[in-house]
Design a protein around this motif. Structure first.
Motif, PDB file in Angstrom:
ATOM      1  N   ASN A  33       6.658  -2.668 -91.719  1.00 27.80           N
ATOM      2  CA  ASN A  33       7.156  -1.837 -92.807  1.00 27.80           C
ATOM      3  C   ASN A  33       8.301  -0.918 -92.432  1.00 27.80           C
ATOM      4  OD1 ASN A  33       5.414  -2.870 -94.707  1.00 27.80           O
ATOM      5  ND2 ASN A  33       3.739  -1.605 -93.892  1.00 27.80           N
ATOM      6  N   ARG A  34       8.413  -0.584 -91.162  1.00 34.13           N
ATOM      7  CA  ARG A  34       9.537   0.269 -90.754  1.00 34.13           C
ATOM      8  C   ARG A  34      10.218  -0.429 -89.580  1.00 34.13           C
ATOM      9  NH1 ARG A  34       7.753   6.091 -90.042  1.00 34.13           N
ATOM     10  NH2 ARG A  34       7.655   6.066 -92.312  1.00 34.13           N
ATOM     11  N   ILE A  35      11.459  -0.821 -89.818  1.00 31.01           N
ATOM     12  CA  ILE A  35      12.126  -1.720 -88.879  1.00 31.01           C
ATOM     13  C   ILE A  35      13.462  -1.124 -88.430  1.00 31.01           C
ATOM     14  CG2 ILE A  35      13.033  -4.068 -88.592  1.00 31.01           C
ATOM     15  CD1 ILE A  35      11.201  -4.970 -90.868  1.00 31.01           C
ATOM     16  N   VAL A  36      13.702  -1.176 -87.131  1.00 31.52           N
ATOM     17  CA  VAL A  36      15.000  -0.755 -86.584  1.00 31.52           C
ATOM     18  C   VAL A  36      15.747  -2.019 -86.164  1.00 31.52           C
ATOM     19  CG1 VAL A  36      16.184   0.542 -84.759  1.00 31.52           C
ATOM     20  CG2 VAL A  36      14.029   1.413 -85.709  1.00 31.52           C
ATOM     21  N   ILE A  37      16.984  -2.156 -86.626  1.00 29.59           N
ATOM     22  CA  ILE A  37      17.796  -3.310 -86.254  1.00 29.59           C
ATOM     23  C   ILE A  37      18.911  -2.812 -85.336  1.00 29.59           C
ATOM     24  CG2 ILE A  37      19.227  -5.212 -87.111  1.00 29.59           C
ATOM     25  CD1 ILE A  37      16.538  -5.266 -88.470  1.00 29.59           C
ATOM     26  N   LYS A  38      18.961  -3.307 -84.118  1.00 29.53           N
ATOM     27  CA  LYS A  38      20.042  -2.912 -83.204  1.00 29.53           C
ATOM     28  C   LYS A  38      21.076  -4.017 -83.160  1.00 29.53           C
ATOM     29  CE  LYS A  38      22.164  -2.760 -79.043  1.00 29.53           C
ATOM     30  NZ  LYS A  38      22.588  -3.778 -78.069  1.00 29.53           N
ATOM     31  N   ILE A  39      22.326  -3.636 -83.396  1.00 26.10           N
ATOM     32  CA  ILE A  39      23.411  -4.612 -83.420  1.00 26.10           C
ATOM     33  C   ILE A  39      24.294  -4.407 -82.199  1.00 26.10           C
ATOM     34  CG2 ILE A  39      25.336  -5.510 -84.770  1.00 26.10           C
ATOM     35  CD1 ILE A  39      24.147  -4.117 -87.201  1.00 26.10           C
ATOM     36  N   GLY A  40      24.429  -5.419 -81.387  1.00 25.95           N
ATOM     37  CA  GLY A  40      25.274  -5.337 -80.198  1.00 25.95           C
ATOM     38  C   GLY A  40      26.757  -5.420 -80.550  1.00 25.95           C
ATOM     39  N   SER A  41      27.595  -4.788 -79.717  1.00 23.41           N
ATOM     40  CA  SER A  41      29.047  -4.751 -79.986  1.00 23.41           C
ATOM     41  C   SER A  41      29.646  -6.136 -80.145  1.00 23.41           C
ATOM     42  CB  SER A  41      29.795  -4.071 -78.834  1.00 23.41           C
ATOM     43  OG  SER A  41      29.373  -2.755 -78.649  1.00 23.41           O
ATOM     44  N   SER A  42      29.217  -7.079 -79.296  1.00 21.70           N
ATOM     45  CA  SER A  42      29.902  -8.369 -79.302  1.00 21.70           C
ATOM     46  C   SER A  42      29.596  -9.158 -80.581  1.00 21.70           C
ATOM     47  CB  SER A  42      29.529  -9.184 -78.065  1.00 21.70           C
ATOM     48  OG  SER A  42      28.152  -9.430 -78.067  1.00 21.70           O
ATOM     49  N   LEU A  43      28.497  -8.815 -81.272  1.00 18.68           N
ATOM     50  CA  LEU A  43      28.216  -9.486 -82.549  1.00 18.68           C
ATOM     51  C   LEU A  43      29.112  -8.948 -83.644  1.00 18.68           C
ATOM     52  CD1 LEU A  43      24.338  -9.478 -82.715  1.00 18.68           C
ATOM     53  CD2 LEU A  43      25.860 -11.331 -82.075  1.00 18.68           C
ATOM     54  N   LEU A  44      29.409  -7.669 -83.528  1.00 22.14           N
ATOM     55  CA  LEU A  44      30.037  -6.960 -84.641  1.00 22.14           C
ATOM     56  C   LEU A  44      31.559  -6.974 -84.569  1.00 22.14           C
ATOM     57  CD1 LEU A  44      29.247  -5.153 -87.016  1.00 22.14           C
ATOM     58  CD2 LEU A  44      29.211  -3.210 -85.446  1.00 22.14           C
ATOM     59  N   ILE A  45      32.067  -6.950 -83.340  1.00 22.79           N
ATOM     60  CA  ILE A  45      33.514  -6.772 -83.165  1.00 22.79           C
ATOM     61  C   ILE A  45      34.129  -7.996 -82.479  1.00 22.79           C
ATOM     62  CG2 ILE A  45      35.336  -5.263 -82.227  1.00 22.79           C
ATOM     63  CD1 ILE A  45      33.459  -3.739 -84.062  1.00 22.79           C
ATOM     64  N   ASP A  46      35.186  -8.496 -83.094  1.00 21.65           N
ATOM     65  CA  ASP A  46      35.980  -9.548 -82.476  1.00 21.65           C
ATOM     66  C   ASP A  46      37.211  -8.869 -81.883  1.00 21.65           C
ATOM     67  OD1 ASP A  46      36.703 -12.689 -82.599  1.00 21.65           O
ATOM     68  OD2 ASP A  46      38.501 -11.460 -82.905  1.00 21.65           O
ATOM     69  N   LEU A  85       8.610  -2.169 -85.760  1.00 22.88           N
ATOM     70  CA  LEU A  85       9.350  -3.287 -85.166  1.00 22.88           C
ATOM     71  C   LEU A  85      10.780  -2.876 -84.829  1.00 22.88           C
ATOM     72  CD1 LEU A  85       9.421  -6.336 -84.482  1.00 22.88           C
ATOM     73  CD2 LEU A  85      10.262  -6.726 -86.800  1.00 22.88           C
ATOM     74  N   LEU A  86      11.218  -3.299 -83.662  1.00 19.00           N
ATOM     75  CA  LEU A  86      12.616  -3.135 -83.240  1.00 19.00           C
ATOM     76  C   LEU A  86      13.180  -4.537 -83.043  1.00 19.00           C
ATOM     77  CD1 LEU A  86      15.104  -1.725 -81.915  1.00 19.00           C
ATOM     78  CD2 LEU A  86      13.792  -1.637 -79.791  1.00 19.00           C
ATOM     79  N   VAL A  87      14.297  -4.826 -83.701  1.00 20.04           N
ATOM     80  CA  VAL A  87      14.936  -6.133 -83.529  1.00 20.04           C
ATOM     81  C   VAL A  87      16.249  -5.918 -82.781  1.00 20.04           C
ATOM     82  CG1 VAL A  87      15.906  -8.150 -84.689  1.00 20.04           C
ATOM     83  CG2 VAL A  87      13.946  -6.972 -85.698  1.00 20.04           C
ATOM     84  N   LEU A  88      16.386  -6.503 -81.603  1.00 17.08           N
ATOM     85  CA  LEU A  88      17.651  -6.424 -80.871  1.00 17.08           C
ATOM     86  C   LEU A  88      18.451  -7.680 -81.185  1.00 17.08           C
ATOM     87  CD1 LEU A  88      16.551  -5.219 -77.277  1.00 17.08           C
ATOM     88  CD2 LEU A  88      17.245  -3.820 -79.237  1.00 17.08           C
ATOM     89  N   LEU A  89      19.485  -7.527 -82.003  1.00 15.82           N
ATOM     90  CA  LEU A  89      20.368  -8.663 -82.275  1.00 15.82           C
ATOM     91  C   LEU A  89      21.409  -8.665 -81.166  1.00 15.82           C
ATOM     92  CD1 LEU A  89      20.931  -8.366 -86.124  1.00 15.82           C
ATOM     93  CD2 LEU A  89      19.381  -9.896 -84.906  1.00 15.82           C
ATOM     94  N   SER A  90      21.457  -9.777 -80.461  1.00 17.40           N
ATOM     95  CA  SER A  90      22.206  -9.776 -79.217  1.00 17.40           C
ATOM     96  C   SER A  90      22.992 -11.069 -79.098  1.00 17.40           C
ATOM     97  CB  SER A  90      21.149  -9.621 -78.112  1.00 17.40           C
ATOM     98  OG  SER A  90      21.564 -10.208 -76.921  1.00 17.40           O
ATOM     99  N   ASP A  91      23.652 -11.268 -77.936  1.00 22.04           N
ATOM    100  CA  ASP A  91      24.316 -12.551 -77.743  1.00 22.04           C
ATOM    101  C   ASP A  91      23.444 -13.514 -76.934  1.00 22.04           C
ATOM    102  OD1 ASP A  91      24.571 -11.112 -75.443  1.00 22.04           O
ATOM    103  OD2 ASP A  91      26.766 -11.110 -75.404  1.00 22.04           O
ATOM    104  N   VAL A  92      22.217 -13.119 -76.649  1.00 22.95           N
ATOM    105  CA  VAL A  92      21.268 -14.057 -76.018  1.00 22.95           C
ATOM    106  C   VAL A  92      20.057 -14.226 -76.938  1.00 22.95           C
ATOM    107  CG1 VAL A  92      21.876 -13.637 -73.610  1.00 22.95           C
ATOM    108  CG2 VAL A  92      20.231 -12.142 -74.726  1.00 22.95           C
ATOM    109  N   ASP A  93      19.446 -15.414 -76.875  1.00 23.05           N
ATOM    110  CA  ASP A  93      18.373 -15.687 -77.832  1.00 23.05           C
ATOM    111  C   ASP A  93      16.991 -15.352 -77.288  1.00 23.05           C
ATOM    112  OD1 ASP A  93      18.129 -17.723 -76.046  1.00 23.05           O
ATOM    113  OD2 ASP A  93      18.597 -19.332 -77.460  1.00 23.05           O
ATOM    114  N   GLY A  94      16.952 -14.460 -76.317  1.00 23.42           N
ATOM    115  CA  GLY A  94      15.651 -14.015 -75.831  1.00 23.42           C
ATOM    116  C   GLY A  94      15.624 -13.961 -74.325  1.00 23.42           C
ATOM    117  N   LEU A  95      14.413 -13.809 -73.813  1.00 17.48           N
ATOM    118  CA  LEU A  95      14.207 -13.709 -72.367  1.00 17.48           C
ATOM    119  C   LEU A  95      14.006 -15.111 -71.786  1.00 17.48           C
ATOM    120  CD1 LEU A  95      13.576 -11.824 -69.887  1.00 17.48           C
ATOM    121  CD2 LEU A  95      11.171 -12.038 -70.547  1.00 17.48           C
ATOM    122  N   TYR A  96      14.565 -15.325 -70.615  1.00 20.32           N
ATOM    123  CA  TYR A  96      14.367 -16.577 -69.875  1.00 20.32           C
ATOM    124  C   TYR A  96      13.662 -16.258 -68.557  1.00 20.32           C
ATOM    125  CZ  TYR A  96      17.165 -19.214 -73.161  1.00 20.32           C
ATOM    126  OH  TYR A  96      17.615 -19.825 -74.297  1.00 20.32           O
TER     127      TYR A  96
END
Ligand code: GLU
Length: 384
Positions: free
Chosen positions: A9-22, A168-179
């Motif tokens: 119900n309460r969600i934080v979305i983190k947007i990384g620089s490389s997603l947002l800025i070209d 919930l915290l969602v990290l939108l990043s340039d990697v699709d998760g942990l390896y």
């Protein structure tokens, strides 16, 4: 992962620089619009959503035509000043078109580490959420210095998420998760879809990499995961490049889910309940005992005694006439003001303090009630 967002119900979305800025074209507008639509959909389903956005420095350095490579501190501060205002304008346009206001919140590390400032920041963000606005949060890079800063928005986002009890915290990043190992270094690295607990073995998988545009590599994401999950906030890391990146998570796009170790409430309340030496004590009357039992906040009117020296944001004990502890909480006033307003009705509180004050001495979200409260209430009933 599908349906996963819907449980929160309460969600934080983190947007990384490389997603947002070209680097050449500036803000990736079409992408941001698609994320905005995802967020509006979540809001219209009744959820509270806030954004922690990076990209101020990346945007500012582009606008100021700074050369590539590492920036001197004053150049990155100036870039942030220019980039932040440009970013905010775009957020405000994108959400404004859909009927939502955006609130810009710039934090320094002191705002999350010092309890008083922490509470202030928390109250502002919570109010923005209650008013239906979309908080857009970033570090205040214009005044942050190398020594006194987060530097990466992964950990900042985690602190913000725990500050507002997000689930919930969602990290939108340039990697699709942990390896199992950094994938660029190790071709045998395997994707890890679920992390139940962040063990030293998990930490070792992270490596240290980061790119020029974004500061945080997997290491800061794992650090963020620790901050979040230990306080009851689950975390998702996913690649955010595709349009509608939140819908993509729901459709089962590859991601890593870090499970929360408790519910947000219990983690926060554990913090309150677990404090070793609360510096203050508030004695309360029978009316206040009953209000507490009904789940209400503790108002100044119900307070009969104030002991100890404390600051706003400190933990305090709540006791009845004979000193029996009936609860603990985080106090909204320092001890001097608490003494001044103890016993006063809300209408008299503003007059006594000379400013528009908060209604509660201890807000109900900041209270942990003791089993003894029930006993105290029964005795008070019997005495009537
Ligand atoms: N706060 C920085 C900015 O807005 C970004 C930090 C990060 O990339 O995590 O530019």
């Amino acid at each position: 992962m599908s349906n996963f967002l819907s449980g929160h119900n309460r969600i934080v979305i983190k947007i990384g620089s490389s997603l947002l800025i070209d680097r050449e074209r500036g803000v990736k507008r079409t992408w941001l619009e698609s994320l905005g639509e995802d967020i509006v959909r979540l809001k219209e389903e009744g959820r509270q959503v806030m954004i922690v956005s990076s990209g101020a420095i990346a945007m500012g350095r582009k606008l100021l035509k700074m050369p590539r490579g590492p920036l001197k501190l004053e150049d990155s501060q100036a870039s942030a000043a220019v980039g932040q205002i440009a970013l905010s304008r775009i957020y405000s346009e994108i959400f404004g078109r859909q009927g939502y206001e955006v609130g810009q919140v710039l934090l320094t590390i002191g705002d999350t580490e010092e309890r008083r400032r922490y509470l202030n920041a928390r109250a502002t963000i919570m109010t923005l959420l209650d008013l239906g606005a979309v908080p857009v949060i970033n570090e205040n890079d214009t005044v942050a210095t190398n020594e006194i800063r987060y530097g990466d928005n992964d950990r900042l986002a985690a602190r913000v998420a725990t500050m507002v009890d997000a689930d919930l915290l969602v990290l939108l990043s340039d990697v699709d998760g942990l390896y199992t190992a950094p994938p660029l270094e190790d071709p045998n690295a395997e994707h890890v879809p679920l992390v139940e607990t962040i063990t030293p073995a998990i930490e070792k998988m992270a490596g240290a990499a980061g790119s020029e545009l974004s500061r945080g590599g997997m290491k800061t994401k794992i650090d963020a995961g620790k901050i979040a999950t230990e306080s009851g906030t689950a975390m998702i890391i996913t690649a955010g490049q595709r349009l509608y990146p939140l819908s993509a998570i729901e459709k089962g796009e590859r991601a890593t889910l870090f499970q929360a170790s408790g519910t947000p409430r219990s983690a926060r309340k554990r913090w309150i309940a677990g404090h070793l030496n609360p510096p203050g004590r508030l004695g309360v009357d029978d009316g206040a005992l009953k209000a507490l039992r009904e789940g209400k906040s503790l108002l100044p009117a119900g307070i009969v005694s104030v002991e100890g020296e404390f600051s706003r944001g400190d933990p305090v004990l709540i006791t009845r006439y004979d000193g029996m502890e009936v609860g603990r909480g985080i106090v909204a006033y320092d001890s001097e003001d608490a003494v001044r307003i103890a016993g006063l009705r809300s209408s008299a509180v503003n007059e006594a303090l000379g400013y528009e004050a908060r209604a509660a001495m201890v807000h109900r979200d900041d209270l942990v009630l003791a089993v003894a409260l029930e006993v105290a209430c029964q005795e008070a009933d019997a005495a009537e």
